[in-house]
Design a protein around this motif. Structure first.
Motif, PDB file in Angstrom:
ATOM      1  N   GLU A 123       0.839  -1.203   0.000  1.00  0.00           N
ATOM      2  CA  GLU A 123       0.000   0.000   0.000  1.00  0.00           C
ATOM      3  C   GLU A 123       0.874   1.253   0.000  1.00  0.00           C
ATOM      4  OE1 GLU A 123      -3.441   2.144   2.775  1.00  0.00           O
ATOM      5  OE2 GLU A 123      -2.799   0.070   3.180  1.00  0.00           O
ATOM      6  N   SER A 124       1.937   1.248   0.797  1.00  0.00           N
ATOM      7  CA  SER A 124       2.825   2.403   0.888  1.00  0.00           C
ATOM      8  C   SER A 124       3.576   2.625  -0.425  1.00  0.00           C
ATOM      9  CB  SER A 124       3.818   2.197   2.036  1.00  0.00           C
ATOM     10  OG  SER A 124       4.755   3.248   2.088  1.00  0.00           O
ATOM     11  N   LEU A 125       4.038   1.556  -1.056  1.00  0.00           N
ATOM     12  CA  LEU A 125       4.788   1.684  -2.311  1.00  0.00           C
ATOM     13  C   LEU A 125       3.945   2.370  -3.383  1.00  0.00           C
ATOM     14  CD1 LEU A 125       6.531  -1.807  -2.450  1.00  0.00           C
ATOM     15  CD2 LEU A 125       7.660   0.407  -2.110  1.00  0.00           C
ATOM     16  N   VAL A 126       2.671   2.017  -3.442  1.00  0.00           N
ATOM     17  CA  VAL A 126       1.778   2.598  -4.445  1.00  0.00           C
ATOM     18  C   VAL A 126       1.365   4.011  -4.044  1.00  0.00           C
ATOM     19  CG1 VAL A 126      -0.462   2.383  -5.589  1.00  0.00           C
ATOM     20  CG2 VAL A 126       0.946   0.338  -5.188  1.00  0.00           C
ATOM     21  N   ALA A 127       0.976   4.191  -2.781  1.00  0.00           N
ATOM     22  CA  ALA A 127       0.500   5.499  -2.320  1.00  0.00           C
ATOM     23  C   ALA A 127       1.571   6.580  -2.445  1.00  0.00           C
ATOM     24  CB  ALA A 127       0.038   5.392  -0.868  1.00  0.00           C
ATOM     25  N   ASN A 128       2.824   6.208  -2.255  1.00  0.00           N
ATOM     26  CA  ASN A 128       3.922   7.179  -2.322  1.00  0.00           C
ATOM     27  C   ASN A 128       4.570   7.248  -3.700  1.00  0.00           C
ATOM     28  OD1 ASN A 128       3.957   8.130   0.452  1.00  0.00           O
ATOM     29  ND2 ASN A 128       4.613   6.065   0.988  1.00  0.00           N
ATOM     30  N   GLY A 129       4.005   6.537  -4.664  1.00  0.00           N
ATOM     31  CA  GLY A 129       4.494   6.605  -6.029  1.00  0.00           C
ATOM     32  C   GLY A 129       5.860   5.982  -6.251  1.00  0.00           C
ATOM     33  N   MET A 130       6.272   5.090  -5.369  1.00  0.00           N
ATOM     34  CA  MET A 130       7.589   4.461  -5.531  1.00  0.00           C
ATOM     35  C   MET A 130       7.592   3.428  -6.648  1.00  0.00           C
ATOM     36  SD  MET A 130       8.901   3.935  -1.604  1.00  0.00           S
ATOM     37  CE  MET A 130       9.177   5.341  -0.526  1.00  0.00           C
ATOM     38  N   PRO A 132       4.829   1.358  -9.723  1.00  0.00           N
ATOM     39  CA  PRO A 132       3.514   1.334 -10.360  1.00  0.00           C
ATOM     40  C   PRO A 132       2.593   0.312  -9.697  1.00  0.00           C
ATOM     41  CG  PRO A 132       5.281   1.157 -11.991  1.00  0.00           C
ATOM     42  CD  PRO A 132       5.915   0.976 -10.648  1.00  0.00           C
ATOM     43  N   ALA A 133       1.307   0.622  -9.671  1.00  0.00           N
ATOM     44  CA  ALA A 133       0.343  -0.243  -8.996  1.00  0.00           C
ATOM     45  C   ALA A 133       0.299  -1.631  -9.611  1.00  0.00           C
ATOM     46  CB  ALA A 133      -1.040   0.406  -9.038  1.00  0.00           C
ATOM     47  N   ASP A 134       0.383  -1.726 -10.949  1.00  0.00           N
ATOM     48  CA  ASP A 134       0.283  -3.050 -11.577  1.00  0.00           C
ATOM     49  C   ASP A 134       1.493  -3.921 -11.228  1.00  0.00           C
ATOM     50  OD1 ASP A 134       2.033  -1.488 -13.088  1.00  0.00           O
ATOM     51  OD2 ASP A 134       1.454  -2.394 -14.997  1.00  0.00           O
ATOM     52  N   LEU A 135       2.666  -3.316 -11.091  1.00  0.00           N
ATOM     53  CA  LEU A 135       3.863  -4.060 -10.719  1.00  0.00           C
ATOM     54  C   LEU A 135       3.738  -4.602  -9.296  1.00  0.00           C
ATOM     55  CD1 LEU A 135       6.786  -4.836 -11.615  1.00  0.00           C
ATOM     56  CD2 LEU A 135       7.541  -2.741 -10.483  1.00  0.00           C
ATOM     57  N   VAL A 136       3.243  -3.762  -8.402  1.00  0.00           N
ATOM     58  CA  VAL A 136       3.067  -4.176  -7.010  1.00  0.00           C
ATOM     59  C   VAL A 136       1.995  -5.251  -6.909  1.00  0.00           C
ATOM     60  CG1 VAL A 136       2.339  -3.417  -4.717  1.00  0.00           C
ATOM     61  CG2 VAL A 136       3.875  -1.987  -6.084  1.00  0.00           C
ATOM     62  N   THR A 137       0.865  -5.056  -7.598  1.00  0.00           N
ATOM     63  CA  THR A 137      -0.245  -6.007  -7.514  1.00  0.00           C
ATOM     64  C   THR A 137       0.167  -7.382  -8.023  1.00  0.00           C
ATOM     65  OG1 THR A 137      -1.888  -4.259  -7.773  1.00  0.00           O
ATOM     66  CG2 THR A 137      -2.590  -6.503  -8.294  1.00  0.00           C
ATOM     67  N   ARG A 138       0.853  -7.432  -9.156  1.00  0.00           N
ATOM     68  CA  ARG A 138       1.271  -8.713  -9.722  1.00  0.00           C
ATOM     69  C   ARG A 138       2.226  -9.436  -8.788  1.00  0.00           C
ATOM     70  NH1 ARG A 138       0.505 -13.455 -11.485  1.00  0.00           N
ATOM     71  NH2 ARG A 138       2.147 -14.320 -12.818  1.00  0.00           N
ATOM     72  N   ASN A 139       3.196  -8.738  -8.252  1.00  0.00           N
ATOM     73  CA  ASN A 139       4.156  -9.384  -7.368  1.00  0.00           C
ATOM     74  C   ASN A 139       3.546  -9.749  -6.022  1.00  0.00           C
ATOM     75  OD1 ASN A 139       7.179  -9.557  -8.400  1.00  0.00           O
ATOM     76  ND2 ASN A 139       6.272  -7.727  -9.312  1.00  0.00           N
ATOM     77  N   ARG A 140       2.569  -8.966  -5.570  1.00  0.00           N
ATOM     78  CA  ARG A 140       1.862  -9.345  -4.336  1.00  0.00           C
ATOM     79  C   ARG A 140       1.118 -10.654  -4.549  1.00  0.00           C
ATOM     80  NH1 ARG A 140       0.088 -11.535  -0.954  1.00  0.00           N
ATOM     81  NH2 ARG A 140      -0.960 -10.881   0.979  1.00  0.00           N
ATOM     82  N   GLN A 141       0.543 -10.853  -5.739  1.00  0.00           N
ATOM     83  CA  GLN A 141      -0.136 -12.116  -6.039  1.00  0.00           C
ATOM     84  C   GLN A 141       0.846 -13.288  -6.020  1.00  0.00           C
ATOM     85  OE1 GLN A 141      -1.774 -11.082  -9.845  1.00  0.00           O
ATOM     86  NE2 GLN A 141      -3.644 -10.196  -8.985  1.00  0.00           N
ATOM     87  N   ILE A 142       2.019 -13.090  -6.619  1.00  0.00           N
ATOM     88  CA  ILE A 142       3.029 -14.144  -6.649  1.00  0.00           C
ATOM     89  C   ILE A 142       3.528 -14.442  -5.240  1.00  0.00           C
ATOM     90  CG2 ILE A 142       5.357 -14.714  -7.449  1.00  0.00           C
ATOM     91  CD1 ILE A 142       4.770 -12.982  -9.927  1.00  0.00           C
ATOM     92  N   ALA A 143       3.724 -13.392  -4.443  1.00  0.00           N
ATOM     93  CA  ALA A 143       4.280 -13.534  -3.099  1.00  0.00           C
ATOM     94  C   ALA A 143       3.400 -14.376  -2.182  1.00  0.00           C
ATOM     95  CB  ALA A 143       4.504 -12.153  -2.481  1.00  0.00           C
ATOM     96  N   GLU A 144       2.123 -14.450  -2.461  1.00  0.00           N
ATOM     97  CA  GLU A 144       1.201 -15.182  -1.593  1.00  0.00           C
ATOM     98  C   GLU A 144       1.624 -16.636  -1.413  1.00  0.00           C
ATOM     99  OE1 GLU A 144      -1.886 -15.738   1.015  1.00  0.00           O
ATOM    100  OE2 GLU A 144      -1.206 -13.842   0.157  1.00  0.00           O
ATOM    101  N   ALA A 145       2.250 -17.225  -2.432  1.00  0.00           N
ATOM    102  CA  ALA A 145       2.640 -18.633  -2.354  1.00  0.00           C
ATOM    103  C   ALA A 145       3.685 -18.894  -1.272  1.00  0.00           C
ATOM    104  CB  ALA A 145       3.164 -19.104  -3.714  1.00  0.00           C
ATOM    105  N   ALA A 146       4.414 -17.866  -0.864  1.00  0.00           N
ATOM    106  CA  ALA A 146       5.412 -18.042   0.199  1.00  0.00           C
ATOM    107  C   ALA A 146       4.779 -18.066   1.581  1.00  0.00           C
ATOM    108  CB  ALA A 146       6.453 -16.923   0.133  1.00  0.00           C
ATOM    109  N   LEU A 147       3.542 -17.582   1.680  1.00  0.00           N
ATOM    110  CA  LEU A 147       2.866 -17.456   2.969  1.00  0.00           C
ATOM    111  C   LEU A 147       2.088 -18.734   3.255  1.00  0.00           C
ATOM    112  CD1 LEU A 147       1.638 -13.783   2.521  1.00  0.00           C
ATOM    113  CD2 LEU A 147       3.692 -14.600   3.698  1.00  0.00           C
TER     114      LEU A 147
END
Length: 252
Positions: A123-130, A132-147
């Motif tokens: 949320e912080s990466l996107v809100a602060n413009g660090m 792009p939202a699509d890059l964060v969203t895609r990697n957040r989806q991939i990251a779920e498998a580690a949890l």
């Protein structure tokens, strides 16, 4: 005759800790006494080569330099033969099969806490413009498998390739144990191969057992997402070629 003094070199430094090199001695200065104590303890227990501890007077730990060279660094060219990478994989397996240390390490954070931290960071990466939202969203989806549930192993917790020393095809030592403890073995494998996916097969061959490649890829995304803001705030550049942001982009 005047005595010749060794040059003091800053290896790495930020607000939490610093490492200096004076000749063949490394001086680690850490604001957190518990981290130094954890590092000394982990090196005493690890069944793989570690630096000789010369003395420890918190907040300073003095260790001897290791022979050989590292396999490279994140964002830089990797060195070493396939056999050297396999030897590193075998050493990592030896560590993971050792009796558990008493402490939980960085790789042992709870799934609930890690998911909450990851969601807040995204949320912080996107809100602060660090990023792009699509890059964060895609990697957040991939990251779920580690949890997912995992069986605790003796983990290093910060097993970057710059922390593993090789001489020829032999591992001569592993440094920087302050994050070691009980944790997820695949976190170590993912950290070690982050940004050097081309060597993953060699590492796994040396590791000698089947691993879930999807979870390793998930840790690449998760670790990179958590690192970007911290690196920027501490004077590092995750946007440099081959570093964390390129790792995230490669998942798209």
């Amino acid at each position: 005759m005047d005595e010749v003094m060794d040059e003091v070199k800053v290896v790495v430094a930020h607000g939490e800790r610093a490492t200096l090199r004076v000749g063949d001695v490394f001086l680690k200065v850490d604001s957190d006494r518990a981290r130094i104590e954890a590092e000394v303890e982990a090196m005493s227990l690890a069944p793989v080569p570690t630096p000789e501890i010369l003395w420890c007077k918190p907040p300073v730990l003095a260790i001897a330099a290791l022979p050989g060279t590292t396999l490279g660094r994140l964002g830089g060219p990797s060195t070493g033969s396939p056999a050297a990478w396999s030897a590193a994989g075998a050493a990592i397996r030896t560590l993971h099969e050792a009796p558990l240390p008493p402490r939980a390490g960085r790789a042992g954070r709870s799934i609930v806490a890690l998911r909450a931290q990851l969601d807040a960071e995204c949320e912080s990466l996107v809100a602060n413009g660090m990023l792009p939202a699509d890059l964060v969203t895609r990697n957040r989806q991939i990251a779920e498998a580690a949890l997912r549930p995992w069986t605790a192993s003796f983990t290093h917790g910060d097993l970057q390739i710059a922390h593993v020393f090789i001489d020829g095809d032999e591992v001569t030592g592993v440094i920087d144990w302050s994050e070691a403890g009980q944790g997820d073995a695949l976190y170590d494998l993912a950290t070690f191969t982050l940004g050097h996916e081309e060597h993953l097969d060699d590492v796994i061959a040396g590791y000698g057992t089947d691993v879930d490649l999807g979870v390793i890829q998930a840790w690449w995304s998760l670790r990179s997402l958590l690192a970007v803001r911290w690196l920027i705030e501490h004077g590092f550049d995750p946007f440099a070629p081959g570093c964390e942001v390129d790792v995230l982009r490669s998942r798209m």
